[in-house]
Design a protein around this motif. Sequence first.
Motif, PDB file in Angstrom:
ATOM      1  N   GLY A  30      45.024  26.213  39.581  1.00  0.00           N
ATOM      2  CA  GLY A  30      45.917  27.098  38.844  1.00  0.00           C
ATOM      3  C   GLY A  30      46.468  28.208  39.715  1.00  0.00           C
ATOM      4  N   SER A  31      45.595  28.798  40.542  1.00  0.00           N
ATOM      5  CA  SER A  31      46.039  29.853  41.446  1.00  0.00           C
ATOM      6  C   SER A  31      47.039  29.320  42.466  1.00  0.00           C
ATOM      7  CB  SER A  31      44.841  30.466  42.172  1.00  0.00           C
ATOM      8  OG  SER A  31      43.973  31.098  41.269  1.00  0.00           O
ATOM      9  N   LEU A  32      46.796  28.088  42.942  1.00  0.00           N
ATOM     10  CA  LEU A  32      47.713  27.469  43.889  1.00  0.00           C
ATOM     11  C   LEU A  32      49.086  27.286  43.268  1.00  0.00           C
ATOM     12  CD1 LEU A  32      48.355  26.033  46.549  1.00  0.00           C
ATOM     13  CD2 LEU A  32      47.422  23.930  45.557  1.00  0.00           C
ATOM     14  N   ALA A  33      49.119  26.755  42.047  1.00  0.00           N
ATOM     15  CA  ALA A  33      50.399  26.540  41.367  1.00  0.00           C
ATOM     16  C   ALA A  33      51.133  27.859  41.145  1.00  0.00           C
ATOM     17  CB  ALA A  33      50.166  25.832  40.035  1.00  0.00           C
ATOM     18  N   LEU A  34      50.404  28.872  40.691  1.00  0.00           N
ATOM     19  CA  LEU A  34      51.032  30.166  40.455  1.00  0.00           C
ATOM     20  C   LEU A  34      51.481  30.816  41.754  1.00  0.00           C
ATOM     21  CD1 LEU A  34      48.863  31.858  37.670  1.00  0.00           C
ATOM     22  CD2 LEU A  34      51.257  31.200  37.538  1.00  0.00           C
ATOM     23  N   SER A  35      50.633  30.716  42.787  1.00  0.00           N
ATOM     24  CA  SER A  35      50.984  31.328  44.063  1.00  0.00           C
ATOM     25  C   SER A  35      52.208  30.662  44.682  1.00  0.00           C
ATOM     26  CB  SER A  35      49.801  31.248  45.027  1.00  0.00           C
ATOM     27  OG  SER A  35      50.089  31.922  46.230  1.00  0.00           O
ATOM     28  N   LEU A  36      52.249  29.324  44.623  1.00  0.00           N
ATOM     29  CA  LEU A  36      53.422  28.616  45.136  1.00  0.00           C
ATOM     30  C   LEU A  36      54.678  29.019  44.377  1.00  0.00           C
ATOM     31  CD1 LEU A  36      52.143  24.976  45.795  1.00  0.00           C
ATOM     32  CD2 LEU A  36      53.133  26.548  47.465  1.00  0.00           C
ATOM     33  N   SER A  37      54.567  29.065  43.052  1.00  0.00           N
ATOM     34  CA  SER A  37      55.718  29.461  42.231  1.00  0.00           C
ATOM     35  C   SER A  37      56.156  30.876  42.575  1.00  0.00           C
ATOM     36  CB  SER A  37      55.376  29.367  40.746  1.00  0.00           C
ATOM     37  OG  SER A  37      55.010  28.053  40.390  1.00  0.00           O
ATOM     38  N   SER A  38      55.155  31.767  42.712  1.00  0.00           N
ATOM     39  CA  SER A  38      55.470  33.157  43.028  1.00  0.00           C
ATOM     40  C   SER A  38      56.139  33.278  44.389  1.00  0.00           C
ATOM     41  CB  SER A  38      54.184  33.985  43.003  1.00  0.00           C
ATOM     42  OG  SER A  38      54.441  35.313  43.390  1.00  0.00           O
ATOM     43  N   LYS A  39      55.588  32.588  45.389  1.00  0.00           N
ATOM     44  CA  LYS A  39      56.162  32.672  46.733  1.00  0.00           C
ATOM     45  C   LYS A  39      57.583  32.115  46.764  1.00  0.00           C
ATOM     46  CE  LYS A  39      52.714  34.541  48.880  1.00  0.00           C
ATOM     47  NZ  LYS A  39      52.835  35.959  49.308  1.00  0.00           N
ATOM     48  N   MET A  40      57.802  31.021  46.038  1.00  0.00           N
ATOM     49  CA  MET A  40      59.142  30.457  46.013  1.00  0.00           C
ATOM     50  C   MET A  40      60.131  31.400  45.329  1.00  0.00           C
ATOM     51  SD  MET A  40      59.033  27.678  47.688  1.00  0.00           S
ATOM     52  CE  MET A  40      57.797  28.501  48.710  1.00  0.00           C
ATOM     53  N   MET A  42      59.766  34.686  45.069  1.00  0.00           N
ATOM     54  CA  MET A  42      59.942  35.845  45.952  1.00  0.00           C
ATOM     55  C   MET A  42      60.869  35.510  47.115  1.00  0.00           C
ATOM     56  SD  MET A  42      56.025  37.307  45.989  1.00  0.00           S
ATOM     57  CE  MET A  42      56.329  38.430  47.345  1.00  0.00           C
ATOM     58  N   LEU A  43      60.726  34.302  47.640  1.00  0.00           N
ATOM     59  CA  LEU A  43      61.602  33.870  48.722  1.00  0.00           C
ATOM     60  C   LEU A  43      63.045  33.784  48.241  1.00  0.00           C
ATOM     61  CD1 LEU A  43      61.899  32.888  51.632  1.00  0.00           C
ATOM     62  CD2 LEU A  43      61.412  30.572  50.822  1.00  0.00           C
ATOM     63  N   LEU A 168      45.273  33.145  34.077  1.00  0.00           N
ATOM     64  CA  LEU A 168      45.947  34.062  33.155  1.00  0.00           C
ATOM     65  C   LEU A 168      46.073  35.459  33.757  1.00  0.00           C
ATOM     66  CD1 LEU A 168      44.510  33.203  29.618  1.00  0.00           C
ATOM     67  CD2 LEU A 168      46.762  32.680  30.531  1.00  0.00           C
ATOM     68  N   GLY A 169      45.081  35.847  34.548  1.00  0.00           N
ATOM     69  CA  GLY A 169      45.126  37.158  35.167  1.00  0.00           C
ATOM     70  C   GLY A 169      46.260  37.327  36.156  1.00  0.00           C
ATOM     71  N   GLN A 170      46.743  36.223  36.688  1.00  0.00           N
ATOM     72  CA  GLN A 170      47.835  36.273  37.671  1.00  0.00           C
ATOM     73  C   GLN A 170      49.196  35.937  37.080  1.00  0.00           C
ATOM     74  OE1 GLN A 170      46.629  34.093  41.407  1.00  0.00           O
ATOM     75  NE2 GLN A 170      44.899  33.532  40.110  1.00  0.00           N
ATOM     76  N   LEU A 171      49.210  35.494  35.833  1.00  0.00           N
ATOM     77  CA  LEU A 171      50.429  34.923  35.253  1.00  0.00           C
ATOM     78  C   LEU A 171      51.592  35.905  35.239  1.00  0.00           C
ATOM     79  CD1 LEU A 171      51.522  32.343  33.905  1.00  0.00           C
ATOM     80  CD2 LEU A 171      50.852  33.326  31.704  1.00  0.00           C
ATOM     81  N   SER A 172      51.346  37.119  34.737  1.00  0.00           N
ATOM     82  CA  SER A 172      52.445  38.081  34.603  1.00  0.00           C
ATOM     83  C   SER A 172      53.017  38.480  35.954  1.00  0.00           C
ATOM     84  CB  SER A 172      51.964  39.319  33.850  1.00  0.00           C
ATOM     85  OG  SER A 172      51.676  39.023  32.509  1.00  0.00           O
ATOM     86  N   GLU A 173      52.138  38.878  36.896  1.00  0.00           N
ATOM     87  CA  GLU A 173      52.614  39.369  38.189  1.00  0.00           C
ATOM     88  C   GLU A 173      53.153  38.264  39.088  1.00  0.00           C
ATOM     89  OE1 GLU A 173      50.614  42.470  36.283  1.00  0.00           O
ATOM     90  OE2 GLU A 173      49.848  40.456  36.691  1.00  0.00           O
ATOM     91  N   ASN A 174      52.540  37.098  39.053  1.00  0.00           N
ATOM     92  CA  ASN A 174      52.900  36.045  40.000  1.00  0.00           C
ATOM     93  C   ASN A 174      53.986  35.097  39.500  1.00  0.00           C
ATOM     94  OD1 ASN A 174      51.050  37.085  41.722  1.00  0.00           O
ATOM     95  ND2 ASN A 174      49.710  35.309  41.781  1.00  0.00           N
ATOM     96  N   LEU A 175      54.226  35.067  38.215  1.00  0.00           N
ATOM     97  CA  LEU A 175      55.224  34.130  37.700  1.00  0.00           C
ATOM     98  C   LEU A 175      56.287  34.828  36.859  1.00  0.00           C
ATOM     99  CD1 LEU A 175      56.069  31.170  37.569  1.00  0.00           C
ATOM    100  CD2 LEU A 175      54.664  30.935  35.496  1.00  0.00           C
ATOM    101  N   LEU A 176      55.831  35.583  35.846  1.00  0.00           N
ATOM    102  CA  LEU A 176      56.788  36.159  34.910  1.00  0.00           C
ATOM    103  C   LEU A 176      57.659  37.227  35.557  1.00  0.00           C
ATOM    104  CD1 LEU A 176      57.693  35.871  32.017  1.00  0.00           C
ATOM    105  CD2 LEU A 176      56.000  37.594  31.346  1.00  0.00           C
ATOM    106  N   THR A 177      57.049  38.160  36.278  1.00  0.00           N
ATOM    107  CA  THR A 177      57.843  39.232  36.899  1.00  0.00           C
ATOM    108  C   THR A 177      58.859  38.699  37.905  1.00  0.00           C
ATOM    109  OG1 THR A 177      56.113  40.900  36.584  1.00  0.00           O
ATOM    110  CG2 THR A 177      57.731  41.324  38.299  1.00  0.00           C
ATOM    111  N   PRO A 178      58.455  37.893  38.897  1.00  0.00           N
ATOM    112  CA  PRO A 178      59.473  37.397  39.834  1.00  0.00           C
ATOM    113  C   PRO A 178      60.502  36.486  39.177  1.00  0.00           C
ATOM    114  CG  PRO A 178      57.350  36.340  40.264  1.00  0.00           C
ATOM    115  CD  PRO A 178      57.090  37.442  39.289  1.00  0.00           C
ATOM    116  N   GLY A 179      60.070  35.691  38.157  1.00  0.00           N
ATOM    117  CA  GLY A 179      61.020  34.824  37.472  1.00  0.00           C
ATOM    118  C   GLY A 179      62.079  35.603  36.724  1.00  0.00           C
TER     119      GLY A 179
END
Length: 448
Positions: A30-40, A42-43, A168-179
């Motif tokens: 889950g962290s990998l999926a969120l981190s990849l999504s977040s990095k993409m 952010m990029l 869930l702890g990473q969802l808002s910062e790593n996916l929702l905010t950058p999206g």
Amino acid sequence: MSMTTAAEKIRNFIVGGSALRRHLVRAAAGSLALSLSSKMLMLLTSVLLARWLGAEGYGYYVSSMAVLTLLSIFATIGFPTLVIRLFSSYRAHQKWGLMRGLLERSNQLILVVSIALGGAGAVIISAMSENLAPSYTNCLWWAMAMLPLVALGAIRSALLRGLHFVVLGQLSENLLTPGLFVLFISAWAGLTLSSSLALTPEAAMASRFAAVAISFLVGAWLLVKRLPEEIRSSEPRYEIKEWTRSALPLLFIVGIGIIGSQVNMLMLSGLQSAESAGIYQIATRGGELVAFSLVVVNMAIQPTISKLYSLGEVKKLQRVLTIAARGTLALAVPLAVIMGFFAEPILGTVFGPEFKRGALSLTILCVAQVIAAASGSVGQILYMTGHERDASIGVFVGFAVNITSSLILIPLWDIAGAATASALSIVSCNLVLAFLVRKRTGLNSTAF
């Protein structure tokens, strides 16, 4: 070995075995999926802003975000890392009253401190406004407005992760905010085609504020929904002195670490130009892609380190750390090779010709991040096992190396000097921390 047999072994590893293994695999995936999504995301954000704002305008934006990042660390006063460690330990021993007390006090303290820091920052910005570019001043105003939301979002994320809701702890910062941020700046840029509006650095900051505000509300709702009934129904208990004793070293550690990560860009902005700061920020984005595997692993295993160490299951913890470090290194190396060897065409094609001069910086940072990946989760091990004071030694060494090297190398080599200083800091910090992990816990954090 046939493909069927290999697939079956992978399946058995993921869904079979102990409950701990299944939890770690789910958390890491889950962290990998969120981190990849977040990095993409952010990029993508960096690409859009770099092309639409130019190097100078992008420099104003990233410098303002760097100020926000620094202030948010002091606003959280070391509690996010402490909360992850203590919530995991308290839950293992069913200390529900202490969990509720820590939840209440951490939020109250962070709200007060973040508002105070934001107000002080606003006064300083007003006093300095005549000496700053108007666009930069407006960006800083938006940064001060965001500060309480960012700080409270950090503690909410830590509370969820401490409850073992790692994803869930990473969802808002790593996916929702950058999206949401990508959506808002794209909409704003679309308006520039049909009106006199322009996407400016302050417009980008306003869009960031809107994304953070919405993400904060969603994250708060997730915490309320996932809070165990035992915490809700328990009388709060407080151990203020113990929490403060542990939080202050963590504040120092995290604060020094963040200052060290942002100081190069701020010094570039002050000693060279906003354009250099913008280009350097793009290079660090590439380095972060190499480091993302370590970030993913750290997010996934933080609560597990605290739990296993508090229960005395050191051998099981060592197996977890070794597997995590090897997985981190296996992901980091190929990314570093790609980003390092093709730095110039990547930067020029994706971000624009003016960003090509960040190619050498990107290569230097990639090498440093591979060394960090090989060192393993050194800082997290010390934080989660109660050795935060030892961790402060390694972090301070890295900080001192970074500041000293930056003062010498930035005037000489501009962006490449900043990257070299950052690389020296990363390597020295990780080597010291790896040594301290072995000395204090007997654990080997590295991939070897």
